[in-house]
Design a protein around this motif. Sequence first.
Motif, PDB file in Angstrom:
ATOM      1  N   GLN A 160      75.180   5.749   6.003  1.00  0.00           N
ATOM      2  CA  GLN A 160      76.245   4.811   6.367  1.00  0.00           C
ATOM      3  C   GLN A 160      76.908   5.149   7.708  1.00  0.00           C
ATOM      4  O   GLN A 160      77.719   4.379   8.202  1.00  0.00           O
ATOM      5  CB  GLN A 160      77.321   4.800   5.275  1.00  0.00           C
ATOM      6  CG  GLN A 160      76.862   4.220   3.963  1.00  0.00           C
ATOM      7  CD  GLN A 160      76.746   2.719   4.007  1.00  0.00           C
ATOM      8  OE1 GLN A 160      77.551   2.037   4.606  1.00  0.00           O
ATOM      9  NE2 GLN A 160      75.711   2.196   3.381  1.00  0.00           N
ATOM     10  N   LYS A 178      82.564  -0.178   3.162  1.00  0.00           N
ATOM     11  CA  LYS A 178      81.119  -0.307   2.976  1.00  0.00           C
ATOM     12  C   LYS A 178      80.558   0.896   2.209  1.00  0.00           C
ATOM     13  O   LYS A 178      79.678   0.751   1.365  1.00  0.00           O
ATOM     14  CB  LYS A 178      80.417  -0.430   4.331  1.00  0.00           C
ATOM     15  CG  LYS A 178      80.680  -1.741   5.033  1.00  0.00           C
ATOM     16  CD  LYS A 178      79.959  -1.759   6.364  1.00  0.00           C
ATOM     17  CE  LYS A 178      80.193  -3.043   7.122  1.00  0.00           C
ATOM     18  NZ  LYS A 178      79.507  -3.037   8.426  1.00  0.00           N
ATOM     19  N   THR A 182      78.718   0.584  -1.434  1.00  0.00           N
ATOM     20  CA  THR A 182      77.384   1.147  -1.642  1.00  0.00           C
ATOM     21  C   THR A 182      77.422   2.199  -2.751  1.00  0.00           C
ATOM     22  O   THR A 182      76.497   2.281  -3.564  1.00  0.00           O
ATOM     23  CB  THR A 182      76.855   1.762  -0.332  1.00  0.00           C
ATOM     24  OG1 THR A 182      76.924   0.783   0.705  1.00  0.00           O
ATOM     25  CG2 THR A 182      75.423   2.225  -0.484  1.00  0.00           C
ATOM     26  N   GLU A 185      77.270   0.561  -6.011  1.00  0.00           N
ATOM     27  CA  GLU A 185      75.948  -0.032  -6.290  1.00  0.00           C
ATOM     28  C   GLU A 185      74.911   1.011  -6.689  1.00  0.00           C
ATOM     29  O   GLU A 185      73.848   0.656  -7.185  1.00  0.00           O
ATOM     30  CB  GLU A 185      75.470  -0.814  -5.070  1.00  0.00           C
ATOM     31  CG  GLU A 185      76.296  -2.069  -4.805  1.00  0.00           C
ATOM     32  CD  GLU A 185      75.954  -2.748  -3.487  1.00  0.00           C
ATOM     33  OE1 GLU A 185      75.254  -2.129  -2.636  1.00  0.00           O
ATOM     34  OE2 GLU A 185      76.395  -3.885  -3.298  1.00  0.00           O
TER      35      GLU A 185
END
Length: 187
Positions: A160, A178, A182, A185
Amino acid sequence: MKKYLLTSIKLTAVLLVLLAVLYPLFLSAVGKLARGKGNGETVSINGKVVGYANIGQKFTQDKYFWSRPSAVNYDAAGSGGSNKATSNPEYLKTVQDRIDTFLVHNPEIRKEDIPAELVTASGSGLDPDLSPAGAKVQVKRIAATRHISEDKLNNLIDEQTVKPLLGVFGPAKVNVLKLNVTLDEMK
């Protein structure tokens, strides 16, 4: 006198149309070509917008990477810093409180290993990014909370991380929103 007055009225009218109509329309058109179509870069989960990538957001749960503190409580309508000097006793108390809170949630970290960005607010109060070091210092806490290996989390941070432009301009940075999306997820 009439000649100058008429000229100045014409010039004012031309500049009004140019600067108050044409220039904003031009900027709007250029914005529509940018990522987010001029509305900012949104971050979505399953088609639902969860935030804007360019505006810092508050994360306080131990299972997430924490953002940089905000002097305006992450209110994008009124960005700004605290405007307090580093010698101000109230500012020093605020920073010490942030250090103490960080150490309570990250007991394995020494005070001197805490990056300054995790205990001091940015000038805008809305900084969405951390340095890779600012993210990696939180890995032990998140690994223990989520039962994920530290190596996986460090690899996630590396994936990232946005490198400096042309390898020279600006610092390496990680967008916290972000990164946390992530992280959620990950299986």
